[in-house]
Write a protein that holds these residues in place. Structure first.
Motif, PDB file in Angstrom:
ATOM      1  N   PRO A 220      56.065  33.459  44.177  1.00  0.00           N
ATOM      2  CA  PRO A 220      56.245  32.024  43.920  1.00  0.00           C
ATOM      3  C   PRO A 220      56.280  31.194  45.197  1.00  0.00           C
ATOM      4  N   ARG A 221      56.433  31.857  46.330  1.00  0.00           N
ATOM      5  CA  ARG A 221      56.484  31.131  47.606  1.00  0.00           C
ATOM      6  C   ARG A 221      55.101  30.768  48.140  1.00  0.00           C
ATOM      7  N   GLY A 222      54.052  31.194  47.441  1.00  0.00           N
ATOM      8  CA  GLY A 222      52.703  30.824  47.840  1.00  0.00           C
ATOM      9  C   GLY A 222      51.921  31.984  48.430  1.00  0.00           C
ATOM     10  N   GLY A 223      50.624  31.777  48.577  1.00  0.00           N
ATOM     11  CA  GLY A 223      49.746  32.783  49.166  1.00  0.00           C
ATOM     12  C   GLY A 223      48.948  33.593  48.174  1.00  0.00           C
ATOM     13  N   ASP A 224      49.159  33.391  46.870  1.00  0.00           N
ATOM     14  CA  ASP A 224      48.475  34.221  45.880  1.00  0.00           C
ATOM     15  C   ASP A 224      46.951  34.073  45.940  1.00  0.00           C
ATOM     16  N   GLU A 225      46.477  32.863  46.151  1.00  0.00           N
ATOM     17  CA  GLU A 225      45.029  32.650  46.169  1.00  0.00           C
ATOM     18  C   GLU A 225      44.393  33.344  47.361  1.00  0.00           C
ATOM     19  N   LYS A 226      44.994  33.215  48.535  1.00  0.00           N
ATOM     20  CA  LYS A 226      44.463  33.881  49.720  1.00  0.00           C
ATOM     21  C   LYS A 226      44.511  35.404  49.546  1.00  0.00           C
ATOM     22  N   ALA A 227      45.584  35.903  48.982  1.00  0.00           N
ATOM     23  CA  ALA A 227      45.700  37.340  48.730  1.00  0.00           C
ATOM     24  C   ALA A 227      44.590  37.815  47.799  1.00  0.00           C
ATOM     25  N   ALA A 228      44.330  37.048  46.739  1.00  0.00           N
ATOM     26  CA  ALA A 228      43.283  37.427  45.792  1.00  0.00           C
ATOM     27  C   ALA A 228      41.908  37.404  46.443  1.00  0.00           C
ATOM     28  N   GLU A 229      41.667  36.413  47.282  1.00  0.00           N
ATOM     29  CA  GLU A 229      40.383  36.350  47.982  1.00  0.00           C
ATOM     30  C   GLU A 229      40.160  37.594  48.838  1.00  0.00           C
ATOM     31  N   HIS A 230      41.194  37.997  49.574  1.00  0.00           N
ATOM     32  CA  HIS A 230      41.070  39.188  50.412  1.00  0.00           C
ATOM     33  C   HIS A 230      40.862  40.442  49.561  1.00  0.00           C
ATOM     34  N   LEU A 231      41.615  40.552  48.464  1.00  0.00           N
ATOM     35  CA  LEU A 231      41.511  41.725  47.607  1.00  0.00           C
ATOM     36  C   LEU A 231      40.132  41.805  46.963  1.00  0.00           C
ATOM     37  N   ILE A 232      39.633  40.692  46.476  1.00  0.00           N
ATOM     38  CA  ILE A 232      38.326  40.682  45.817  1.00  0.00           C
ATOM     39  C   ILE A 232      37.222  41.049  46.792  1.00  0.00           C
ATOM     40  N   GLU A 233      37.268  40.506  47.981  1.00  0.00           N
ATOM     41  CA  GLU A 233      36.244  40.821  48.973  1.00  0.00           C
ATOM     42  C   GLU A 233      36.262  42.305  49.325  1.00  0.00           C
ATOM     43  N   ALA A 234      37.452  42.852  49.518  1.00  0.00           N
ATOM     44  CA  ALA A 234      37.548  44.280  49.826  1.00  0.00           C
ATOM     45  C   ALA A 234      37.059  45.127  48.653  1.00  0.00           C
ATOM     46  N   ALA A 235      37.382  44.708  47.435  1.00  0.00           N
ATOM     47  CA  ALA A 235      36.965  45.453  46.249  1.00  0.00           C
ATOM     48  C   ALA A 235      35.446  45.445  46.104  1.00  0.00           C
ATOM     49  N   LYS A 236      34.831  44.317  46.371  1.00  0.00           N
ATOM     50  CA  LYS A 236      33.376  44.227  46.291  1.00  0.00           C
ATOM     51  C   LYS A 236      32.723  45.125  47.340  1.00  0.00           C
ATOM     52  N   GLN A 237      33.253  45.116  48.555  1.00  0.00           N
ATOM     53  CA  GLN A 237      32.700  45.948  49.613  1.00  0.00           C
ATOM     54  C   GLN A 237      32.828  47.433  49.284  1.00  0.00           C
ATOM     55  N   ALA A 238      33.915  47.788  48.561  1.00  0.00           N
ATOM     56  CA  ALA A 238      34.171  49.197  48.236  1.00  0.00           C
ATOM     57  C   ALA A 238      33.495  49.634  46.946  1.00  0.00           C
ATOM     58  N   GLY A 239      32.894  48.691  46.214  1.00  0.00           N
ATOM     59  CA  GLY A 239      32.237  49.054  44.962  1.00  0.00           C
ATOM     60  C   GLY A 239      33.198  49.348  43.823  1.00  0.00           C
ATOM     61  N   VAL A 240      34.360  48.707  43.832  1.00  0.00           N
ATOM     62  CA  VAL A 240      35.327  48.889  42.743  1.00  0.00           C
ATOM     63  C   VAL A 240      34.731  48.356  41.443  1.00  0.00           C
ATOM     64  N   GLY A 241      34.888  49.120  40.360  1.00  0.00           N
ATOM     65  CA  GLY A 241      34.243  48.745  39.107  1.00  0.00           C
ATOM     66  C   GLY A 241      35.040  47.842  38.199  1.00  0.00           C
ATOM     67  N   HIS A 242      36.368  47.779  38.395  1.00  0.00           N
ATOM     68  CA  HIS A 242      37.208  47.069  37.402  1.00  0.00           C
ATOM     69  C   HIS A 242      38.426  46.487  38.102  1.00  0.00           C
ATOM     70  N   LEU A 243      38.633  45.185  37.927  1.00  0.00           N
ATOM     71  CA  LEU A 243      39.803  44.499  38.461  1.00  0.00           C
ATOM     72  C   LEU A 243      40.604  43.940  37.291  1.00  0.00           C
ATOM     73  N   VAL A 244      41.849  44.394  37.155  1.00  0.00           N
ATOM     74  CA  VAL A 244      42.744  43.937  36.089  1.00  0.00           C
ATOM     75  C   VAL A 244      43.792  43.027  36.717  1.00  0.00           C
ATOM     76  N   TYR A 245      43.981  41.854  36.124  1.00  0.00           N
ATOM     77  CA  TYR A 245      44.934  40.889  36.674  1.00  0.00           C
ATOM     78  C   TYR A 245      45.968  40.518  35.627  1.00  0.00           C
ATOM     79  N   ILE A 246      47.245  40.526  36.029  1.00  0.00           N
ATOM     80  CA  ILE A 246      48.328  40.111  35.147  1.00  0.00           C
ATOM     81  C   ILE A 246      48.690  38.665  35.468  1.00  0.00           C
ATOM     82  N   SER A 247      48.606  37.813  34.466  1.00  0.00           N
ATOM     83  CA  SER A 247      48.910  36.405  34.630  1.00  0.00           C
ATOM     84  C   SER A 247      50.042  36.026  33.670  1.00  0.00           C
ATOM     85  N   ILE A 248      50.262  34.748  33.477  1.00  0.00           N
ATOM     86  CA  ILE A 248      51.405  34.256  32.711  1.00  0.00           C
ATOM     87  C   ILE A 248      50.918  33.339  31.602  1.00  0.00           C
ATOM     88  N   VAL A 249      51.481  33.501  30.423  1.00  0.00           N
ATOM     89  CA  VAL A 249      51.174  32.590  29.324  1.00  0.00           C
ATOM     90  C   VAL A 249      51.548  31.163  29.740  1.00  0.00           C
TER      91      VAL A 249
END
Length: 252
Positions: free
Chosen positions: A66-95
């Motif tokens: 809640p203190r911030g940084g989630d978007e930057k964290a997701a950008e880094h994770l997605i880029e690394a996942a794409k480079q590694a050829g990860v097939g599936h990204l599951v994200y837990i969000s909030i209603v």
């Protein structure tokens, strides 16, 4: 055997999720800022992240702040996942992230959009608030001699283990897009929830319902964070309190 990386794997949700995934026969990597050998600060990114995602089939992204940084964290994770050829990204969000204009919710919604546009196979699950979050909230609100509550607000808490079970099921399957929300079994007013908490903890506090202001409060008051049509959870708040404090509410 599927190799699954759980970000925020030492947290309230990540820990039971990892246990469930291992029980299902998956190889689990736990990523957090202090979890060896995958101690990574997602906001900062870096080479440690590349090593963590190398050879991974699926990522379940639970890390959040809640203190911030989630978007930057997701950008880094997605880029690394794409480079590694990860097939599936599951994200837990909030209603309610698209209905309640709270800053933290806006950030979660922004991460959803990043996941959807990532080019990866993806699944997004939204859940209502965890039982533990309400207990933490009431721990704070019960410190003064009068317990002040937001007037007109209800909640639909869900057991974190049930969310972990659903995430494990989704992680073991194919990308499914936005799946049905997961809500707790009952919607209770804040006074009802607070009285159950006070009884379970042996405290006595008068309750005062306080009208608040702002668009976020209106969103909560209007039930934007609730999923009455998706009350699929089984564990109640009263049962959680009994396990946590050892006494059934109303039985002290």
């Amino acid at each position: 055997m599927t190799t699954i990386l759980v970000t925020g794997g030492t947290g309230v949700l990540g820990r039971p999720l990892g246990e469930r995934l291992r029980a299902d026969g998956h190889e689990v990597r736990v990523l957090s800022r202090h979890a060896w050998p995958y101690a990574v600060d997602l906001v900062a990114g870096g080479s440690g992240l590349d090593a963590a995602v190398a050879g991974v089939d699926t990522i379940v992204h639970c890390a959040t702040s809640p203190r911030g940084g989630d978007e930057k964290a997701a950008e880094h994770l997605i880029e690394a996942a794409k480079q590694a050829g990860v097939g599936h990204l599951v994200y837990i969000s909030i209603v309610g992230v698209d209905r309640v204009p709270l800053g933290y919710y806006r950030s979660k919604l922004a991460v959803e959009r990043l996941v959807e546009g990532s080019g990866l196979g993806w699944t997004i699950l939204r859940a209502t608030q965890f039982h533990d979050l309400l207990v933490l909230l009431f721990d704070v609100l019960s410190k003064p001699p009068v317990m002040m509550l937001p007037a007109g607000v209800s909640d639909q808490p869900v057991a974190v283990t049930e969310v972990a079970d659903r995430l494990a099921e989704l992680a073991g399957g194919a990308p499914a897009g936005r799946v049905d929300d997961l809500g707790g079994p009952e919607i209770l007013t804040f006074p009802e929830l607070a009285r159950a908490y006070l009884t379970a903890t042996g405290r006595r506090r008068p309750l005062l319902n306080v009208p608040l202001f702002g668009s976020a409060y209106r969103g909560f008051r209007d039930g934007g964070h609730l999923a009455p049509e998706r009350a699929a959870g089984k564990g109640t708040f009263a049962e959680h309190l009994e396990r946590r404090f050892g006494t059934k509410p109303g039985k002290r």
